[in-house]
Design an enzyme around this catalytic site. Structure first.
Site, PDB file in Angstrom:
ATOM      1  N   LYS A 180      59.161  56.691  58.217  1.00 19.85           N
ATOM      2  CA  LYS A 180      58.056  57.415  58.847  1.00 19.85           C
ATOM      3  C   LYS A 180      57.025  56.382  59.277  1.00 19.85           C
ATOM      4  O   LYS A 180      56.255  55.876  58.475  1.00 19.85           O
ATOM      5  CB  LYS A 180      57.441  58.379  57.831  1.00 19.85           C
ATOM      6  CG  LYS A 180      56.803  59.632  58.419  1.00 19.85           C
ATOM      7  CD  LYS A 180      55.694  59.381  59.425  1.00 19.85           C
ATOM      8  CE  LYS A 180      54.318  59.310  58.795  1.00 19.85           C
ATOM      9  NZ  LYS A 180      53.275  58.937  59.768  1.00 19.85           N
ATOM     10  N   GLY A 233      50.118  51.562  52.617  1.00 17.03           N
ATOM     11  CA  GLY A 233      48.981  52.226  53.240  1.00 17.03           C
ATOM     12  C   GLY A 233      47.799  52.260  52.299  1.00 17.03           C
ATOM     13  O   GLY A 233      47.687  51.427  51.391  1.00 17.03           O
ATOM     14  N   SER A 234      46.949  53.247  52.487  1.00 14.91           N
ATOM     15  CA  SER A 234      45.696  53.280  51.727  1.00 14.91           C
ATOM     16  C   SER A 234      45.944  53.733  50.289  1.00 14.91           C
ATOM     17  O   SER A 234      46.915  54.435  49.991  1.00 14.91           O
ATOM     18  CB  SER A 234      44.712  54.221  52.410  1.00 14.91           C
ATOM     19  OG  SER A 234      45.231  55.532  52.393  1.00 14.91           O
ATOM     20  N   THR A 235      45.019  53.348  49.428  1.00 10.65           N
ATOM     21  CA  THR A 235      45.155  53.696  48.017  1.00 10.65           C
ATOM     22  C   THR A 235      45.107  55.212  47.830  1.00 10.65           C
ATOM     23  O   THR A 235      45.870  55.775  47.034  1.00 10.65           O
ATOM     24  CB  THR A 235      44.051  52.978  47.210  1.00 10.65           C
ATOM     25  OG1 THR A 235      44.297  51.564  47.334  1.00 10.65           O
ATOM     26  CG2 THR A 235      44.074  53.360  45.744  1.00 10.65           C
ATOM     27  N   ALA A 236      44.239  55.896  48.574  1.00 12.93           N
ATOM     28  CA  ALA A 236      44.123  57.350  48.409  1.00 12.93           C
ATOM     29  C   ALA A 236      45.449  58.036  48.747  1.00 12.93           C
ATOM     30  O   ALA A 236      45.951  58.867  47.974  1.00 12.93           O
ATOM     31  CB  ALA A 236      43.003  57.880  49.298  1.00 12.93           C
ATOM     32  N   THR A 237      46.047  57.680  49.890  1.00  4.67           N
ATOM     33  CA  THR A 237      47.315  58.311  50.260  1.00  4.67           C
ATOM     34  C   THR A 237      48.420  57.880  49.301  1.00  4.67           C
ATOM     35  O   THR A 237      49.294  58.677  48.945  1.00  4.67           O
ATOM     36  CB  THR A 237      47.705  57.958  51.714  1.00  4.67           C
ATOM     37  OG1 THR A 237      46.574  58.170  52.558  1.00  4.67           O
ATOM     38  CG2 THR A 237      48.854  58.800  52.208  1.00  4.67           C
ATOM     39  N   GLY A 238      48.358  56.621  48.875  1.00  2.04           N
ATOM     40  CA  GLY A 238      49.369  56.109  47.944  1.00  2.04           C
ATOM     41  C   GLY A 238      49.422  56.914  46.651  1.00  2.04           C
ATOM     42  O   GLY A 238      50.504  57.169  46.108  1.00  2.04           O
ATOM     43  N   GLU A 255      52.366  49.869  48.065  1.00  2.00           N
ATOM     44  CA  GLU A 255      51.676  48.661  48.534  1.00  2.00           C
ATOM     45  C   GLU A 255      50.377  49.118  49.180  1.00  2.00           C
ATOM     46  O   GLU A 255      50.393  49.640  50.290  1.00  2.00           O
ATOM     47  CB  GLU A 255      52.553  47.910  49.545  1.00  2.00           C
ATOM     48  CG  GLU A 255      53.849  47.389  48.964  1.00  2.00           C
ATOM     49  CD  GLU A 255      53.631  46.242  47.992  1.00  2.00           C
ATOM     50  OE1 GLU A 255      52.551  45.625  48.022  1.00  2.00           O
ATOM     51  OE2 GLU A 255      54.540  45.967  47.193  1.00  2.00           O
ATOM     52  N   CYS A 290      45.760  44.103  54.757  1.00  2.94           N
ATOM     53  CA  CYS A 290      45.539  44.481  53.355  1.00  2.94           C
ATOM     54  C   CYS A 290      45.069  43.286  52.551  1.00  2.94           C
ATOM     55  O   CYS A 290      44.246  43.419  51.647  1.00  2.94           O
ATOM     56  CB  CYS A 290      46.818  45.046  52.758  1.00  2.94           C
ATOM     57  SG  CYS A 290      48.226  43.939  52.936  1.00  2.94           S
TER      58      CYS A 290
HETATM   59  P1  NAD Z   1      47.175  55.590  55.471  1.00  4.70           P
HETATM   60  O1  NAD Z   1      47.332  55.741  54.006  1.00  4.70           O
HETATM   61  O2  NAD Z   1      46.198  56.470  56.160  1.00  4.70           O
HETATM   62  O3  NAD Z   1      48.569  55.827  56.218  1.00  4.70           O
HETATM   63  C1  NAD Z   1      49.725  55.085  55.921  1.00  4.70           C
HETATM   64  C2  NAD Z   1      50.936  55.908  56.269  1.00  4.70           C
HETATM   65  O4  NAD Z   1      50.966  57.042  55.415  1.00  4.70           O
HETATM   66  C3  NAD Z   1      50.945  56.449  57.706  1.00  4.70           C
HETATM   67  O5  NAD Z   1      52.279  56.406  58.183  1.00  4.70           O
HETATM   68  C4  NAD Z   1      50.507  57.898  57.513  1.00  4.70           C
HETATM   69  O6  NAD Z   1      50.970  58.777  58.508  1.00  4.70           O
HETATM   70  C5  NAD Z   1      51.154  58.225  56.179  1.00  4.70           C
HETATM   71  N1  NAD Z   1      50.533  59.351  55.473  1.00  4.70           N
HETATM   72  C6  NAD Z   1      49.293  59.875  55.629  1.00  4.70           C
HETATM   73  N2  NAD Z   1      49.120  60.938  54.802  1.00  4.70           N
HETATM   74  C7  NAD Z   1      50.270  61.076  54.105  1.00  4.70           C
HETATM   75  C8  NAD Z   1      50.705  61.969  53.091  1.00  4.70           C
HETATM   76  N3  NAD Z   1      49.926  62.942  52.620  1.00  4.70           N
HETATM   77  N4  NAD Z   1      51.943  61.810  52.575  1.00  4.70           N
HETATM   78  C9  NAD Z   1      52.739  60.812  53.016  1.00  4.70           C
HETATM   79  N5  NAD Z   1      52.397  59.954  53.986  1.00  4.70           N
HETATM   80  C10 NAD Z   1      51.169  60.068  54.522  1.00  4.70           C
HETATM   81  O7  NAD Z   1      46.855  54.055  55.699  1.00  4.70           O
HETATM   82  P2  NAD Z   1      46.509  53.332  57.066  1.00  4.70           P
HETATM   83  O8  NAD Z   1      45.097  53.612  57.385  1.00  4.70           O
HETATM   84  O9  NAD Z   1      47.548  53.645  58.075  1.00  4.70           O
HETATM   85  O10 NAD Z   1      46.710  51.807  56.653  1.00  4.70           O
HETATM   86  C11 NAD Z   1      45.688  51.029  56.179  1.00  4.70           C
HETATM   87  C12 NAD Z   1      45.812  50.844  54.684  1.00  4.70           C
HETATM   88  O11 NAD Z   1      47.083  50.257  54.374  1.00  4.70           O
HETATM   89  C13 NAD Z   1      44.775  49.892  54.127  1.00  4.70           C
HETATM   90  O12 NAD Z   1      44.257  50.417  52.937  1.00  4.70           O
HETATM   91  C14 NAD Z   1      45.584  48.626  53.861  1.00  4.70           C
HETATM   92  O13 NAD Z   1      45.024  47.782  52.894  1.00  4.70           O
HETATM   93  C15 NAD Z   1      46.896  49.184  53.461  1.00  4.70           C
HETATM   94  N6  NAD Z   1      47.981  48.196  53.613  1.00  4.70           N
HETATM   95  C16 NAD Z   1      48.543  47.656  52.492  1.00  4.70           C
HETATM   96  C17 NAD Z   1      49.532  46.675  52.603  1.00  4.70           C
HETATM   97  C18 NAD Z   1      50.142  46.037  51.378  1.00  4.70           C
HETATM   98  O14 NAD Z   1      51.177  45.385  51.511  1.00  4.70           O
HETATM   99  N7  NAD Z   1      49.552  46.165  50.196  1.00  4.70           N
HETATM  100  C19 NAD Z   1      49.952  46.268  53.878  1.00  4.70           C
HETATM  101  C20 NAD Z   1      49.364  46.847  54.997  1.00  4.70           C
HETATM  102  C21 NAD Z   1      48.379  47.818  54.855  1.00  4.70           C
END
Ligand code: NAD
Length: 484
Positions: A180, A233-238, A255, A290
């Site tokens: 995705k 992605g973001s910590t909240a979504t993670g 991550e 990140c």
């Molecule tokens: P995000 O969490 O908004 O989105 C990431 C992905 O998750 C997108 O594909 C999004 O569509 C999907 N998503 C959103 N809601 C979801 C849900 N409820 N269930 C499942 N999937 C969902 O993050 P972002 O704004 O796209 O990315 C930026 C963040 O990613 C920053 O916090 C950054 O630090 C982090 N990041 C971390 C790493 C790492 O390796 N640690 C690498 C790159 C980015």
């Protein structure tokens, strides 16, 4: 519609299941060029049914792919790496057009993407078990088996490399994948998947479900038939993804975000400190990384000299479209630009004017100025929260204990860097700072081969390196009674 011939972006894309793009008649998402705000393409938004179908198809793809010999999987993944290198310029242009990053940086990320398939192609025939000595009456050994279908949820900041970062080891270990990509940047994942299919990966073994976080990402992470979900992605979504996975006892690899400190000791080379800061927070993906060096913590005796040199260097940076290879490109989306601009306001309310930057640029596209706030107290929001843009805080310290305390005093623990010429200080820093990666005198040190992941709220598990194969395998122990 963009007209970059080399990128060869289609006018629309469907959900990609079993090698076939589905009809784009339902909900769609427009993808924009952040440098101009113009539409690049339109992509189907996968429904929950699409995701369920992709997982079902991937089950079939898994049976085919795991049936190939490890040597054949190894050759195919190496063919994929070669094909990506052959089309490096095209994929780099796609990355720059959909994400905005400078083209030279995009070329570097496509090189990393290719290297990932090469690296894990090299491991595909080395996924080995162990023989465990028990006693004369038993033979005991382990087998590392693939998990089946693995889910991969990718953010928009480094779309091609972060696709490869988890898909390549998952395939090398014999799994099939459902991916995705982010709403803002689905093109790279779709085009890379077509390239995988053209180079021998079975069509059912990699499927792409572009679309919204909910339903596409949420359905994937909560799907009962996937063996693991890798979320970047973001910590909240993670947290939400991790909970959905654990409800099905699916293994989550998370991550997440960062607020990483670069500590500059008084004995450190200030030119190195300035160059690594520029690279770490401004001139790489406009700070949307990140592992960005978003907090500098500098010894009070050298802080004025450091800030003067830094501001002079920041004000030299050119800002403009990624295709023209400026130092700093646009932010990736209009929404994200608004978020970064809010942090300009938060910083001003907390601290007054930044020492440089702090404005949204009045031009087409999503441009902001590289921004530095100085004398920032540890509890300021801009010192604690991830901005994910070209916004740096500079704080000072008086002694080593305070430097370490400030480095650690955030919720995140992804990366930490130090500039020093004192080996003892460097090793004490590496020992005492809570972060998954420690950089000494070079930001973004390490590579595809080195483990990457976060302490604290920056994540769970590690990507990259040989151990990432473990993310996508489970161990079966076999014990035989061979007594007479
Ligand atoms: P995000 O969490 O908004 O989105 C990431 C992905 O998750 C997108 O594909 C999004 O569509 C999907 N998503 C959103 N809601 C979801 C849900 N409820 N269930 C499942 N999937 C969902 O993050 P972002 O704004 O796209 O990315 C930026 C963040 O990613 C920053 O916090 C950054 O630090 C982090 N990041 C971390 C790493 C790492 O390796 N640690 C690498 C790159 C980015």
């Amino acid at each position: 519609m963009q007209t970059d011939q080399q990128a060869a972006i289609a006018d629309q894309y469907g959900v990609l299941i079993d090698g076939t793009e589905r009809d784009v008649s339902g909900e769609t998402i427009d993808v924009f060029d952040p440098a101009t705000g113009d539409r690049l393409t339109t992509v189907a938004a996968a429904t929950a049914d699409d995701v369920n179908e992709a997982v079902d198809v991937a089950q079939e793809g898994f049976e085919t792919w795991r049936g190939y010999t490890p040597a054949k999987r190894c050759r195919i993944l190496n063919d994929v790496a070669r094909a990506i290198r052959d089309e490096k310029e095209r994929f780099a242009r796609i990355e720059t057009l959909e994400n905005g990053k400078p083209i030279s940086e995009a070329r570097g990320q496509i090189a990393r993407c290719a290297r990932h398939f090469e690296y894990y192609g090299g491991l595909a025939d080395k996924v080995e078990g162990e023989s465990i000595p028990l006693d004369d009456d038993h033979v005991d050994y382990t087998i590392r088996e693939p998990l089946g279908v693995t889910g991969h949820i990718v953010p928009w900041n480094v779309p091609a490399y972060l696709f490869a970062r988890s898909v390549a080891p998952a395939l090398a270990a014999g799994n099939a994948a459902v991916v995705k990509p982010a709403e803002e940047t689905p093109i790279g994942a779709l085009e890379l998947t077509k390239l995988l299919h053209e180079n021998g990966v079975p069509e059912a073994a990699v499927n792409v479900v572009p679309g919204e976080g909910d339903p596409a990402g949420a359905t994937l992470s909560g799907h009962p038939d996937i063996g693991s979900v890798t979320f970047t992605g973001s910590t909240a979504t993670g947290r939400a993804v991790g909970k959905a996975a654990i409800d099905n006892l699916t293994e989550p690899h998370l991550e997440l975000g960062g607020k990483s400190p670069l500590v500059v000791y008084e004995d450190g080379d200030l030119d190195v400190a300035v160059a690594e800061t520029i690279k770490g927070i401004f001139a790489t993906n406009t700070g949307q990384v990140c592992s960005a060096s978003s907090r500098v913590v500098v010894h009070e005796d050298v802080s004025d000299a450091y800030v003067d040199k830094l501001v002079a260097a920041v004000e030299e940076l050119s800002i403009g479209p990624g295709v023209d290879d400026h130092d700093v490109g646009p932010l990736a989306s209009a929404t994200h630009m608004e978020k970064v601009a809010e942090y300009f306001d938060i910083g001003r309310e907390e601290l007054g004017e930044p020492v440089t930057g702090g404005r949204v640029l009045d031009r087409d596209g999503y441009y902001v100025e590289p921004t530095v706030f100085a004398d920032v107290p540890q509890d300021a929001r801009i010192c604690q929260e991830e901005v994910f843009g070209p916004v740096l805080t500079v704080s000072t310290f008086a002694d080593e204990a305070e430097a370490i305390r400030r480095a650690n005093d955030v919720d995140y623990g992804l990366v930490a860097g130090v500039v020093t010429t004192d080996l003892g200080k460097a090793h004490r820093f590496a020992r005492d700072v809570d972060a998954g990666q420690i950089y000494v005198n070079e930001w973004f040190a390490g590579g595809n081969e080195t483990p990457f992941g976060g302490f604290k709220d920056s994540g769970v598990g590690r990507e990259n390196g040989t151990q990432a194969i473990h993310n996508y395998t489970q161990i079966k122990n076999v014990c035989l009674d061979i007594s007479d």
